[in-house]
Write an enzyme that holds these catalytic residues in place. Structure first.
Site, PDB file in Angstrom:
ATOM      1  N   ASN A 120      35.988 -36.706  30.125  1.00 48.91           N
ATOM      2  CA  ASN A 120      34.718 -37.423  29.968  1.00 48.91           C
ATOM      3  C   ASN A 120      34.866 -38.899  30.297  1.00 48.91           C
ATOM      4  O   ASN A 120      34.004 -39.502  30.939  1.00 48.91           O
ATOM      5  CB  ASN A 120      34.199 -37.266  28.536  1.00 48.91           C
ATOM      6  CG  ASN A 120      33.353 -36.007  28.355  1.00 48.91           C
ATOM      7  OD1 ASN A 120      32.810 -35.479  29.317  1.00 48.91           O
ATOM      8  ND2 ASN A 120      33.258 -35.529  27.135  1.00 48.91           N
ATOM      9  N   ASP A 154      30.509 -31.517  31.097  1.00 49.27           N
ATOM     10  CA  ASP A 154      29.620 -30.347  31.011  1.00 49.27           C
ATOM     11  C   ASP A 154      30.074 -29.259  31.982  1.00 49.27           C
ATOM     12  O   ASP A 154      30.000 -28.061  31.661  1.00 49.27           O
ATOM     13  CB  ASP A 154      28.182 -30.760  31.331  1.00 49.27           C
ATOM     14  CG  ASP A 154      27.569 -31.636  30.251  1.00 49.27           C
ATOM     15  OD1 ASP A 154      28.154 -31.712  29.142  1.00 49.27           O
ATOM     16  OD2 ASP A 154      26.513 -32.241  30.512  1.00 49.27           O
ATOM     17  N   GLU A 172      34.129 -29.394  22.299  1.00 43.07           N
ATOM     18  CA  GLU A 172      34.926 -28.578  23.219  1.00 43.07           C
ATOM     19  C   GLU A 172      35.603 -27.418  22.498  1.00 43.07           C
ATOM     20  O   GLU A 172      36.551 -26.820  23.026  1.00 43.07           O
ATOM     21  CB  GLU A 172      35.980 -29.449  23.905  1.00 43.07           C
ATOM     22  CG  GLU A 172      37.097 -29.953  23.012  1.00 43.07           C
ATOM     23  CD  GLU A 172      36.758 -31.230  22.245  1.00 43.07           C
ATOM     24  OE1 GLU A 172      37.699 -31.912  21.784  1.00 43.07           O
ATOM     25  OE2 GLU A 172      35.563 -31.546  22.094  1.00 43.07           O
TER      26      GLU A 172
END
Length: 207
Positions: A106, A115, A141
């Site tokens: 990220n 995503d 996650e």
């Protein structure tokens, strides 16, 4: 035919055109028509309401990003499976699965890349496990799966998931990503509560 029956009866029973009698049958027909219309609207309303309730319930149980069960949906669905397997005296096993280095993905590539990883892993998990196994995304996650099988079989399934995800070949911005997952596996005798097995699996996670 039922709606038109009063008028037909009026013609049959009063063939000589008794206006008063015919008007009674027309009145009966009118009342039937109104009742039919009201009943039809009521049935349609009930069907639409039932669909709306079902849609809202489904939405509340599903993770929109991955299409899997969310924590709530996973708990509800697995509860039914655990109860079913317990009644047959069969054990169940759970997995806790964490995507490794997710935060760094990220940070480096942005949330769209994160995503993408989540969707890729969800697809890998669903396609690798059996149709009788139940999967869900229970947060961030973190994923979970319930397998109606022995611990030995679950460990073999966990190894398949690791290998499938490691070779999934995810590429972000022309950069191949290393995709690994840490998995904890735990089981228990028939009827063991989901929360207890998830807690045990969480303490056994290993890459």
């Amino acid at each position: 035919f039922v709606l038109m029956l009063p008028i037909l009866l009026g013609d049959v029973l009063h063939p000589h055109g008794d206006f008063l009698a015919r008007s009674r049958w027309v009145t009966v027909f009118s009342v039937e028509l109104v009742l039919y219309a009201v009943g039809t609207v009521f049935v349609i309303f009930m069907l639409v309401s039932e669909r709306a309730v079902t849609a809202h319930k489904t939405a509340a149980s599903m993770d929109p990003l991955t299409g899997m069960f969310n924590r709530r949906g996973f708990a509800e669905a697995t509860g039914r499976i655990i109860e079913r397997e317990a009644s047959a005296g069969r054990p169940v096993t759970v997995m806790i699965l964490d995507i490794d280095h997710f935060k760094s993905i990220n940070d480096r590539f942005g949330h769209p890349a994160g995503d993408q990883i989540l969707r890729e892993f969800a697809a890998t998990l669903t396609n690798t496990l059996r149709m009788t196994d139940l999967c869900g995304r229970i947060g961030g996650e973190e994923f979970a799966a319930l397998l109606p099988c022995s611990m030995d079989e679950a460990l073999i399934a966990a190894a398949r998931v690791r290998e499938a995800f490691a070779t999934s070949g995810v590429v972000v911005d022309d950069t191949p990503l290393e995709t690994t997952v840490s998995i904890g596996v735990a089981g228990g005798p028939a009827g063991t509560q989901l929360g207890l097995m998830l807690a045990a699996a969480a303490t056994r996670r290993c890459p």
